[in-house]
Structure formats: structure tokens, C-alpha cells
Design a protein around this motif. Sequence first.
Motif, PDB file in Angstrom:
ATOM      1  N   SER A 160     -88.418   9.225  49.526  1.00 38.66           N
ATOM      2  CA  SER A 160     -86.957   9.212  49.545  1.00 38.66           C
ATOM      3  C   SER A 160     -86.401   9.488  48.151  1.00 38.66           C
ATOM      4  O   SER A 160     -85.374  10.167  48.006  1.00 38.66           O
ATOM      5  N   THR A 161     -87.082   8.982  47.129  1.00 37.84           N
ATOM      6  CA  THR A 161     -86.660   9.256  45.754  1.00 37.84           C
ATOM      7  C   THR A 161     -86.792  10.739  45.436  1.00 37.84           C
ATOM      8  O   THR A 161     -85.910  11.346  44.805  1.00 37.84           O
ATOM      9  N   ILE A 162     -87.895  11.347  45.867  1.00 41.41           N
ATOM     10  CA  ILE A 162     -88.071  12.792  45.683  1.00 41.41           C
ATOM     11  C   ILE A 162     -86.965  13.555  46.396  1.00 41.41           C
ATOM     12  O   ILE A 162     -86.402  14.519  45.861  1.00 41.41           O
ATOM     13  N   ALA A 163     -86.640  13.121  47.618  1.00 45.28           N
ATOM     14  CA  ALA A 163     -85.606  13.796  48.398  1.00 45.28           C
ATOM     15  C   ALA A 163     -84.256  13.733  47.689  1.00 45.28           C
ATOM     16  O   ALA A 163     -83.501  14.715  47.669  1.00 45.28           O
ATOM     17  N   LEU A 164     -83.922  12.588  47.101  1.00 41.08           N
ATOM     18  CA  LEU A 164     -82.665  12.455  46.373  1.00 41.08           C
ATOM     19  C   LEU A 164     -82.686  13.265  45.082  1.00 41.08           C
ATOM     20  O   LEU A 164     -81.692  13.881  44.697  1.00 41.08           O
ATOM     21  N   ALA A 174     -82.588  10.219  53.162  1.00 44.33           N
ATOM     22  CA  ALA A 174     -83.292   9.546  52.064  1.00 44.33           C
ATOM     23  C   ALA A 174     -82.934   8.065  52.017  1.00 44.33           C
ATOM     24  O   ALA A 174     -83.821   7.203  51.907  1.00 44.33           O
ATOM     25  N   TYR A 175     -81.649   7.754  52.124  1.00 47.22           N
ATOM     26  CA  TYR A 175     -81.242   6.346  52.118  1.00 47.22           C
ATOM     27  C   TYR A 175     -81.771   5.619  53.360  1.00 47.22           C
ATOM     28  O   TYR A 175     -82.104   4.423  53.294  1.00 47.22           O
ATOM     29  N   GLY A 176     -81.839   6.333  54.478  1.00 45.03           N
ATOM     30  CA  GLY A 176     -82.433   5.746  55.675  1.00 45.03           C
ATOM     31  C   GLY A 176     -83.900   5.408  55.457  1.00 45.03           C
ATOM     32  O   GLY A 176     -84.400   4.395  55.960  1.00 45.03           O
ATOM     33  N   GLY A 177     -84.602   6.255  54.702  1.00 48.44           N
ATOM     34  CA  GLY A 177     -85.994   5.972  54.369  1.00 48.44           C
ATOM     35  C   GLY A 177     -86.133   4.705  53.552  1.00 48.44           C
ATOM     36  O   GLY A 177     -87.043   3.899  53.782  1.00 48.44           O
TER      37      GLY A 177
END
Length: 220
Positions: A160-164, A174-177
Motif C-alpha cells: 500500500s505504501t508503494i501504491a501511494l 491503498a488506504y483500504g489495504g
Amino acid sequence: MTQATGLTRAKLRAPRVAAAAGILFSLLLLAVFWLMRRSVPADPLEPGAWLHGGTSNVALALNLVPFAGVAFLWFVGFLRDRLGEREDQFFATIFFGSAVLLLAMLFAAAAVIGAVILAFHAAPNVLINSATFHFGRGLAYGMVNIYLVKTASVFMMTTSTIALYTGLTPRWLAYGGYAVAAILLIGSYYIDWSLVVFPFWVLLVSINIWLKKDGGEVRP
């Protein structure tokens, strides 16, 4: 590097190749969970009566695990490639380490269940309700439902950090992850088969990568 080599590497790094790997991993892992759930009771203290009912579904699930693992490695490789030169060593260690631990525990749990089935076929009357059976059953259960779930939570947080950081997926995904990972990290012991949300989340991420026109290129 020749032009042909460059084109080959570009194709291997193509977002849709990674998305296909993520989708394949998700579907295979969901199939593994479904096959296991059909045959193996959720209670780790059950005496092993399911072994007498046939183990064809379990055997199929165990044979799907290696293919899911290979697909997962392709997916992880793509995510690392998205970071490129911006990859932080500390963060990369947590991200890649959690992915390797996840696969290691998944493979080990599958090997334990496979060993239980082999032992049953070798001595069916001895294994049922024996200390050896309960040890193997409890070991596989603990690996999957406790430790593997925790490791998957860490992987979801780092992904999720990579996605953001890269704009690979919408921010809500990402926040859902983060939210799902936090729930699994804290309450997975109390939620039976909670790991099933992990492949569903990877599936959503992979589908989004497939549909994303720019392939989730890293933002400057």
C-alpha cells in the motif's frame, strides 16, 4: 545492451505482465483455500476423520501452491521495479522480506499437510487421532492462520505504501489495504480463515494495474 535485449526486458517489466501474475496468484490461492476448506475442518483439534473421506481435493490444492508462489514472485518483482532507483533499503528489506517469509510459510504448511497425508496412507489406523497427527495438524494451522496472516498483513502495508508513493493504484485501494492489514494483524486469531481477504486484495490491485493506461509509472 542490444535493442532486442532492451525490448525483451521492457516486455518482462510490462505492467500487464505483472497484473496477469497477480491475478493468477490470487485465483490460485483462492482455489487452494476453497479446496482445503471443502475437505479439512477448520477446528485444529479435530481427530482427522477427513482423511478417510478422501484427500483428492487436498492433494490438488497442494499441487497448486507452487504455481501460486511463482506467480507471486513475478508480482513482487514488478512492484520492486516500480520503485526503481527510489527504492529505500530499509523499506525494501521489509517489503521483500515479508514476501519471502509469506511464501516460505505457505510452502512449509503445504509440505506439512502433504506429509500428514503420506503418513496416513502408510499407516491409516496408527495416524488417526495420534499425537503425530495433532502435531502436524497444529503446526500447519499455526503457520497459516497465525504467522502467515501476520506476514501477509505486513506485505499489504508495504505494498500500500508503494501504491501511494508511485500512484500505482487509487488512493482508496491503498488506504483500504492499510485498514484490512491492521484488522488482520490484530484480530486474525479470532477470525477464522481471515487470510482469504489477502488474495482478494491482491486481485483488486492486479486488476487495477491491468486497467491503468500508464501502467502505474513512478511520479516524478
